[in-house]
Design a protein around this motif. Structure first.
Motif, PDB file in Angstrom:
ATOM      1  N   SER A   6      46.490  -3.574 -44.100  1.00 19.92           N
ATOM      2  CA  SER A   6      45.823  -3.798 -42.993  1.00 19.92           C
ATOM      3  C   SER A   6      44.403  -3.367 -43.087  1.00 19.92           C
ATOM      4  CB  SER A   6      46.334  -2.816 -41.946  1.00 19.92           C
ATOM      5  OG  SER A   6      46.190  -1.374 -42.219  1.00 19.92           O
ATOM      6  N   ASP A   7      43.669  -3.600 -41.996  1.00 17.25           N
ATOM      7  CA  ASP A   7      42.206  -3.176 -42.276  1.00 17.25           C
ATOM      8  C   ASP A   7      41.760  -2.557 -41.062  1.00 17.25           C
ATOM      9  OD1 ASP A   7      39.492  -3.360 -42.670  1.00 17.25           O
ATOM     10  OD2 ASP A   7      39.263  -5.437 -41.529  1.00 17.25           O
ATOM     11  N   PRO A   8      42.220  -1.132 -40.841  1.00 17.22           N
ATOM     12  CA  PRO A   8      41.897  -0.240 -39.531  1.00 17.22           C
ATOM     13  C   PRO A   8      40.573   0.029 -39.423  1.00 17.22           C
ATOM     14  CG  PRO A   8      42.851   1.075 -41.759  1.00 17.22           C
ATOM     15  CD  PRO A   8      42.800  -0.374 -41.981  1.00 17.22           C
ATOM     16  N   PRO A   9      40.034   0.551 -38.431  1.00 16.14           N
ATOM     17  CA  PRO A   9      38.916   0.769 -38.137  1.00 16.14           C
ATOM     18  C   PRO A   9      38.523   2.166 -38.724  1.00 16.14           C
ATOM     19  CG  PRO A   9      40.069   1.090 -36.027  1.00 16.14           C
ATOM     20  CD  PRO A   9      40.864   0.395 -36.918  1.00 16.14           C
ATOM     21  N   GLY A  10      37.126   2.259 -38.957  1.00 12.54           N
ATOM     22  CA  GLY A  10      36.827   3.454 -39.752  1.00 12.54           C
ATOM     23  C   GLY A  10      37.267   4.674 -39.062  1.00 12.54           C
ATOM     24  N   TRP A  11      37.136   4.979 -37.745  1.00 18.64           N
ATOM     25  CA  TRP A  11      37.514   6.041 -37.271  1.00 18.64           C
ATOM     26  C   TRP A  11      39.039   6.478 -37.276  1.00 18.64           C
ATOM     27  CZ3 TRP A  11      41.481   5.071 -33.858  1.00 18.64           C
ATOM     28  CH2 TRP A  11      41.461   3.568 -33.473  1.00 18.64           C
ATOM     29  N   TYR A  12      39.830   5.342 -37.686  1.00 13.58           N
ATOM     30  CA  TYR A  12      41.079   5.672 -37.854  1.00 13.58           C
ATOM     31  C   TYR A  12      41.307   6.191 -39.385  1.00 13.58           C
ATOM     32  CZ  TYR A  12      46.347   5.534 -38.277  1.00 13.58           C
ATOM     33  OH  TYR A  12      47.563   5.596 -38.414  1.00 13.58           O
ATOM     34  N   SER A  13      40.810   5.481 -40.111  1.00 12.10           N
ATOM     35  CA  SER A  13      41.088   6.137 -41.621  1.00 12.10           C
ATOM     36  C   SER A  13      40.211   7.330 -41.909  1.00 12.10           C
ATOM     37  CB  SER A  13      40.479   4.886 -42.823  1.00 12.10           C
ATOM     38  OG  SER A  13      41.072   3.647 -42.338  1.00 12.10           O
ATOM     39  N   ALA A  14      39.141   7.562 -41.415  1.00 11.24           N
ATOM     40  CA  ALA A  14      38.452   8.747 -41.416  1.00 11.24           C
ATOM     41  C   ALA A  14      39.207   9.820 -40.937  1.00 11.24           C
ATOM     42  CB  ALA A  14      37.041   8.683 -40.678  1.00 11.24           C
ATOM     43  N   GLY A  15      40.090   9.993 -39.983  1.00 12.17           N
ATOM     44  CA  GLY A  15      40.694  10.894 -39.296  1.00 12.17           C
ATOM     45  C   GLY A  15      41.507  11.730 -40.253  1.00 12.17           C
ATOM     46  N   ARG A  16      41.932  11.159 -41.481  1.00  8.04           N
ATOM     47  CA  ARG A  16      42.670  11.808 -42.538  1.00  8.04           C
ATOM     48  C   ARG A  16      41.647  12.740 -43.576  1.00  8.04           C
ATOM     49  NH1 ARG A  16      45.817   7.548 -42.184  1.00  8.04           N
ATOM     50  NH2 ARG A  16      48.193   7.882 -41.845  1.00  8.04           N
ATOM     51  N   ASP A  17      40.346  12.166 -43.373  1.00  9.45           N
ATOM     52  CA  ASP A  17      39.501  13.397 -44.435  1.00  9.45           C
ATOM     53  C   ASP A  17      39.369  14.737 -43.712  1.00  9.45           C
ATOM     54  OD1 ASP A  17      37.268  12.800 -46.324  1.00  9.45           O
ATOM     55  OD2 ASP A  17      36.281  13.844 -44.703  1.00  9.45           O
ATOM     56  N   PRO A  18      39.424  15.675 -44.517  1.00 11.21           N
ATOM     57  CA  PRO A  18      39.298  17.207 -44.083  1.00 11.21           C
ATOM     58  C   PRO A  18      38.167  17.452 -43.267  1.00 11.21           C
ATOM     59  CG  PRO A  18      39.384  17.064 -46.580  1.00 11.21           C
ATOM     60  CD  PRO A  18      39.626  15.506 -46.083  1.00 11.21           C
ATOM     61  N   VAL A  19      36.875  16.585 -43.846  1.00  7.04           N
ATOM     62  CA  VAL A  19      35.538  17.123 -43.234  1.00  7.04           C
ATOM     63  C   VAL A  19      35.408  16.191 -42.136  1.00  7.04           C
ATOM     64  CG1 VAL A  19      33.258  17.119 -43.695  1.00  7.04           C
ATOM     65  CG2 VAL A  19      34.595  18.095 -45.311  1.00  7.04           C
ATOM     66  N   VAL A  20      35.353  14.860 -42.195  1.00  4.12           N
ATOM     67  CA  VAL A  20      34.993  13.962 -40.948  1.00  4.12           C
ATOM     68  C   VAL A  20      36.140  14.041 -39.967  1.00  4.12           C
ATOM     69  CG1 VAL A  20      34.489  11.466 -40.710  1.00  4.12           C
ATOM     70  CG2 VAL A  20      33.970  12.523 -42.953  1.00  4.12           C
ATOM     71  N   GLY A  21      37.435  14.091 -40.537  1.00  4.17           N
ATOM     72  CA  GLY A  21      38.581  14.426 -39.548  1.00  4.17           C
ATOM     73  C   GLY A  21      38.129  15.340 -38.533  1.00  4.17           C
ATOM     74  N   GLY A  22      37.964  16.360 -39.111  1.00  6.55           N
ATOM     75  CA  GLY A  22      37.426  17.911 -38.528  1.00  6.55           C
ATOM     76  C   GLY A  22      36.383  17.529 -37.604  1.00  6.55           C
ATOM     77  N   ALA A  23      35.311  16.868 -37.803  1.00 10.11           N
ATOM     78  CA  ALA A  23      34.046  16.538 -36.936  1.00 10.11           C
ATOM     79  C   ALA A  23      34.589  15.539 -35.852  1.00 10.11           C
ATOM     80  CB  ALA A  23      33.054  15.836 -37.955  1.00 10.11           C
ATOM     81  N   LEU A  24      35.287  14.499 -36.259  1.00 10.57           N
ATOM     82  CA  LEU A  24      35.940  13.725 -34.942  1.00 10.57           C
ATOM     83  C   LEU A  24      36.749  14.003 -33.840  1.00 10.57           C
ATOM     84  CD1 LEU A  24      36.811  10.549 -37.163  1.00 10.57           C
ATOM     85  CD2 LEU A  24      35.073  10.352 -35.561  1.00 10.57           C
ATOM     86  N   ARG A  25      37.543  15.136 -34.510  1.00 13.50           N
ATOM     87  CA  ARG A  25      38.247  15.757 -33.604  1.00 13.50           C
ATOM     88  C   ARG A  25      37.263  16.792 -32.517  1.00 13.50           C
ATOM     89  NH1 ARG A  25      41.765  15.746 -37.874  1.00 13.50           N
ATOM     90  NH2 ARG A  25      41.002  17.822 -38.813  1.00 13.50           N
TER      91      ARG A  25
END
Length: 327
Positions: free
Chosen positions: A196-215
């Motif tokens: 699949s080709d998920p949008p960046g905000w979806y894949s980034a949600g698993r990153d410990p740093v960027v996912g935290g920033a998005l939350r």
């Protein structure tokens, strides 16, 4: 709240249409009510989903296809079957009930008189999707999304079957929540696939740093965020956060925040028609209504007032749905 969960808050089933059709070949159903999302699955038999201007897609027992509207589509026993309108009868929903015209109720897999050998039982959930928050999710989806099958109907759909078959208090609420559950699971399964080709905000949600920033950005969109304050809350340097966020999401943190705030504001302008522009501005983190209006126009291309006027104008009524078998 993570970005995916936040977008799903705007995609809620409310009074959505559920139903089933037990069909004996040759047959065709024509869905033209323009639902933004339609979930289709079969509990027996099989057929083909034929989206407008797209190749046919087979649908077999236990599989689920999510069709993104508003373009019409067909469900047929064989590719090339023509849909002809027929009388609906006593066991049909009407367009006034929500759109798709097909049999209501449910088949009993143990009742040989219900459908008979070779019959196909289709389950349909027409899913209302409203607002700009929801649009961000829809834009990330293909026209047809397939969820795999092990050859058996999904237990959730079997629970839907039992619920639809009984007229009990709170039935519609239960059906709506079950459809929510099915949709979320299907979308997650699709977006998690390697192909699949998920949008960046979806894949980034698993990153410990960027996912935290998005939350943080989604949990407190009106907070006076800076890159420095986000970096402090996520435990990294400003340069690390800025680069990692941009690499994974596709835009810098504050650019993402500005677009998310304008998405929230767009829905607030239409959902709270009595709220002033200044009140909407404060709700998304702007103390100055003029600065908010300038930012909104820069992102949306129109002023907040013009956007509200256009978005709340009376909508054109959707066309009716045809269901039938070839003549």
């Amino acid at each position: 709240m993570d970005a995916f969960g936040d977008l799903l808050r705007g995609v809620r089933a409310q009074g959505s249409l559920f139903g089933s059709s037990t069909l004996t070949p040759p047959w065709a159903l024509h869905f033209v009510d323009g639902a933004p999302l339609t979930l289709c699955t079969v509990l027996s038999g099989g057929g083909w989903i034929v989206p407008e201007h797209r190749p046919p897609e087979p649908l077999r027992v236990g599989e689920t296809l999510i069709v993104r509207g508003p373009a019409p589509f067909l469900f047929v026993d064989e590719v090339g079957t023509r849909a002809e309108p027929v009388a609906c009868g006593a066991f049909c929903s009407t367009p006034e009930q929500g759109g798709t015209r097909h049999r209501l109720g449910w088949y009993d897999p143990h009742d040989e008189a219900d459908g008979g050998d070779g019959a196909t039982t289709l389950v349909v959930g027409a899913y209302p999707v409203r607002g700009e928050i929801s649009r961000r999710l829809l834009d990330a989806l293909p026209v047809v999304l397939r969820v795999g099958s092990d050859g058996e109907p999904d237990p959730v759909w079997e629970h839907l079957a039992a619920e639809v078959a009984t007229d009990t208090p709170g039935q519609q609420v239960v059906l709506d929540r079950l459809l929510d559950w099915m949709l979320v699971c299907a979308l997650r399964e699709y977006l998690d696939r390697p192909d699949s080709d998920p949008p960046g905000w979806y894949s980034a949600g698993r990153d410990p740093v960027v996912g935290g920033a998005l939350r943080l950005l989604h949990g407190e969109p009106a907070a006076p965020w800076t890159v420095a304050s986000l970096a402090e809350r996520t435990g990294v340097s400003r340069s690390t956060l800025a680069k990692r966020f941009t690499d994974l999401v596709g835009e810098p943190p504050l650019t993402y925040l500005a677009h998310w705030r304008m998405t929230l504001a767009a829905d607030l302008l239409t959902e709270r028609e009595t709220a002033t522009v200044a009140e909407v501005a404060r709700a998304v983190g702007y103390s100055d209504a003029f600065a908010f209006s300038a930012a909104f126009k820069r992102v949306r291309g129109v002023s907040p007032s013009a956007y509200r006027a256009a978005a709340t104008a009376p909508a054109t009524q959707a066309p009716l749905v045809r269901a039938g078998s070839p003549g």
